[in-house]
Motif scaffolding. Structure first.
Motif, short mmCIF file in Angstrom:
data_model
loop_
_atom_site.label_atom_id
_atom_site.label_comp_id
_atom_site.label_asym_id
_atom_site.label_seq_id
_atom_site.Cartn_x
_atom_site.Cartn_y
_atom_site.Cartn_z
N ALA B 22 -12.21 7.13 15.41
CA ALA B 22 -11.94 6.99 13.74
C ALA B 22 -10.60 7.47 13.58
CB ALA B 22 -13.26 8.27 13.33
N LEU B 23 -10.16 8.07 14.11
CA LEU B 23 -8.34 9.09 12.96
C LEU B 23 -7.70 8.10 12.94
CD1 LEU B 23 -8.22 12.62 13.90
CD2 LEU B 23 -9.40 11.56 11.21
N VAL B 24 -7.91 7.16 14.41
CA VAL B 24 -7.15 6.06 14.56
C VAL B 24 -7.38 4.06 13.90
CG1 VAL B 24 -6.08 4.43 16.99
CG2 VAL B 24 -6.52 6.96 17.61
N ILE B 25 -8.67 4.64 13.37
CA ILE B 25 -8.55 3.34 13.39
C ILE B 25 -7.99 3.57 11.67
CG2 ILE B 25 -11.07 1.98 12.03
CD1 ILE B 25 -12.59 2.23 14.16
N ILE B 26 -8.44 4.77 10.80
CA ILE B 26 -7.44 4.86 9.86
C ILE B 26 -6.27 4.92 9.86
CG2 ILE B 26 -7.49 6.93 8.20
CD1 ILE B 26 -9.32 8.26 8.85
N ALA B 27 -5.58 5.34 11.23
CA ALA B 27 -4.32 5.13 11.49
C ALA B 27 -3.52 3.44 10.96
CB ALA B 27 -3.20 5.84 11.67
N VAL B 28 -4.71 3.03 12.02
CA VAL B 28 -3.54 1.50 12.17
C VAL B 28 -3.68 1.00 11.12
CG1 VAL B 28 -6.10 0.36 13.06
CG2 VAL B 28 -3.62 0.04 14.27
N ARG B 29 -2.64 -0.34 11.27
CA ARG B 29 -2.37 -1.06 9.76
C ARG B 29 -3.19 -2.39 9.92
NH1 ARG B 29 2.90 0.32 8.37
NH2 ARG B 29 2.83 2.03 7.50
N ASP B 30 -2.77 -2.64 11.76
CA ASP B 30 -3.23 -4.19 12.34
C ASP B 30 -5.36 -4.22 12.18
OD1 ASP B 30 -3.23 -6.74 13.02
OD2 ASP B 30 -3.05 -6.77 14.85
N LEU B 31 -5.37 -4.80 11.21
CA LEU B 31 -6.31 -4.95 10.92
C LEU B 31 -6.94 -5.69 11.92
CD1 LEU B 31 -7.16 -6.46 7.22
CD2 LEU B 31 -7.59 -4.48 8.15
N PHE B 32 -6.98 -6.99 12.87
CA PHE B 32 -7.38 -7.29 14.25
C PHE B 32 -7.93 -5.83 15.04
CE2 PHE B 32 -7.00 -8.72 18.43
CZ PHE B 32 -8.33 -9.41 18.32
N ALA B 33 -6.59 -4.99 14.85
CA ALA B 33 -7.06 -3.40 16.05
C ALA B 33 -7.94 -2.74 15.64
CB ALA B 33 -5.75 -2.99 15.82
N ALA B 34 -7.70 -2.58 14.15
CA ALA B 34 -8.90 -1.57 13.02
C ALA B 34 -10.74 -2.18 13.71
CB ALA B 34 -8.91 -1.46 11.91
N VAL B 35 -10.63 -3.79 13.97
CA VAL B 35 -11.57 -4.12 14.03
C VAL B 35 -12.06 -3.75 15.40
CG1 VAL B 35 -12.96 -7.02 14.32
CG2 VAL B 35 -12.05 -5.83 12.31
N MET B 36 -11.27 -4.00 16.39
CA MET B 36 -11.44 -4.01 18.13
C MET B 36 -12.08 -2.64 18.28
SD MET B 36 -11.53 -6.69 20.15
CE MET B 36 -11.95 -7.49 18.84
N LEU B 37 -11.14 -1.52 17.24
CA LEU B 37 -11.58 -0.41 17.52
C LEU B 37 -12.92 0.29 17.16
CD1 LEU B 37 -8.17 1.53 17.16
CD2 LEU B 37 -9.12 1.44 18.87
N ALA B 38 -13.00 -0.79 15.52
CA ALA B 38 -14.67 0.06 15.58
C ALA B 38 -16.03 -0.68 16.22
CB ALA B 38 -14.66 -1.23 14.46
N GLY B 39 -15.38 -1.93 17.09
CA GLY B 39 -16.31 -2.46 17.91
C GLY B 39 -16.25 -1.36 19.49
N ILE B 40 -14.84 -0.81 19.80
CA ILE B 40 -15.11 0.50 20.25
C ILE B 40 -15.40 1.93 20.28
CG2 ILE B 40 -13.70 2.30 21.77
CD1 ILE B 40 -11.46 -0.03 21.80
#
Lengths: 189, 200
Positions: B22-40
């Motif tokens: 969750a904390l990495v999702i906040i920090a990451v700026r690339d939305l594609f990466a954020a969506v993938m992390l949300a899946g994880i």
């Protein structure tokens, strides 16, 4: 003994605040929705943590269902036929079965199973365990699970609606950043 | 005893991993990466639900949270843009203060809660024991969650279906409208450039 104690609830609060922070501080609309999802999952986690019982198992009944349940008698029948070979050995030492239970099996059973169908030893043991009381098998609380099942499906429905709004906003304004939308919308009262 | 201890360890590891994601999702700026992390994130939470005996919730979360939500978000990124603008990703003071205060209050609230897995907790004393004891006779389904969902709380499920229907209708209405007036203005801004619709 390593037990989480209150640790689960603290992480739930951290997750909840992470989602909340993303919601109120980020201007990007997709990021806001991801934050909303994190917030939702933290609530799910809170409920499921409360439903867990130490040493409990998933709330799916172990052992035999009552006699009127047809699926259960079929299952018992399956167990019987799979243990066909050991039948004669265990038939003598297995305890007498419930009268209505054997009735249910007998009415459904195929003729090639011999006259005294018995449950497998494991099934008998489980039935015994069930009869002795609730203390032997503890089930976790099923009620939070039901509520959260509903909440997950409703959550994805609202996420879909929010994402559709984002797509629509992007078509109209050409951006999904909140402050740029505000700049383009100066006529707001 | 040993197995129980191990389960506690798995729980602690998974939920720590969940917080880190969750904390990495906040920090990451690339939305594609954020969506993938949300899946994880959803998948880890599904594993955690399994550890906490909620198997039905786990596979719903894995299918709906990690599956459908990720697909919907990727579709949105395809139709909009996959990059968060640079200036917005810095740490903001006021939200941070609000969040810290709220979190501190909530953690203070958890100190009164029964500890994880306590069989004497008030939750386990009112309705749930009756469901566990009666559902085999009254409904006849081995899975108690299914029995409660479909029978005892069937109206909840009806309401849920209504919500899903309304949301589906809303999505269709929102996405259909621009196509009707498509001749008038440029729609479908896939590249995300701002000049086009700012002028129009």
């Amino acid at each position: 003994m390593l037990s989480p104690g209150l640790y689960n609830y603290w992480i739930v609060v951290v997750l909840m605040m992470a989602g909340f922070y993303t919601l109120i501080s980020r201007g990007n609309l997709v990021k806001k929705l991801i934050g909303l999802n994190i917030f939702q999952v933290s609530v799910f986690m809170l409920y499921i943590s409360m439903g867990k019982v130490q040493g409990g198992v998933a709330p799916i009944l172990i052992g035999e269902m009552p006699a009127h349940g047809h699926a259960a008698t079929h299952a018992a029948h399956d167990i019987d036929s799979s243990h066909d070979l050991h039948h004669d050995v265990h038939a003598k030492e297995s305890p007498p079965r419930h009268p209505n239970e054997s009735e249910g099996v007998l009415s459904d059973v195929l003729p090639q199973i011999d006259a005294s169908p018995s449950l497998s030893p494991a099934a008998v043991q489980l039935a015994e365990l069930q009869k002795t009381g609730d203390a032997t098998i503890v089930y976790s609380n099923p009620l939070p699970h039901v509520l959260i099942l509903t909440a997950i499906v409703v959550g994805v429905a609202t996420t879909a609606l929010g994402l559709a709004l984002v797509v629509r906003i992007n078509e109209q304004y050409g951006t999904i950043e909140e402050d740029e939308i505000h700049v383009m919308d100066p006529e707001q009262p | 005893m040993r197995g129980r201890c191990l389960i506690g360890l798995v729980d602690i590891l998974l939920i720590t991993l969940l917080a880190a994601t969750a904390l990495v999702i906040i920090a990451v700026r690339d939305l594609f990466a954020a969506v993938m992390l949300a899946g994880i994130f959803s998948l880890i939470s599904a594993g955690l639900f399994t550890v906490m005996d909620a198997v039905d919730v786990a596979f719903t979360e894995a299918a709906v949270g990690a599956g459908i939500s990720t697909v919907l978000m990727l579709g949105t990124l395809m139709l909009t843009t996959s990059r968060e603008r640079r200036g917005t990703a810095r740490i903001q003071i006021l939200p941070l203060i609000v969040v810290t205060l709220t979190g501190a209050a909530l953690i203070y609230g958890t100190l009164d809660m029964p500890i994880y897995g306590d069989p004497q907790a008030p939750v386990h004393h009112h309705v749930a024991p009756e469901y566990i004891a009666d559902s085999p006779h009254e409904v006849g389904v081995p899975n108690i969650v299914t029995a409660v969902l479909a029978s005892y709380r069937g109206y909840d499920t009806l309401g849920e279906t209504t919500v899903v229907f309304i949301a589906g209708t809303g999505v269709l209405l929102l996405l259909k409208r621009p196509r009707r007036e498509a001749g008038a203005e440029p729609t479908k801004n896939t590249s995300g450039d701002q000049n086009q619709t700012a002028s129009g």
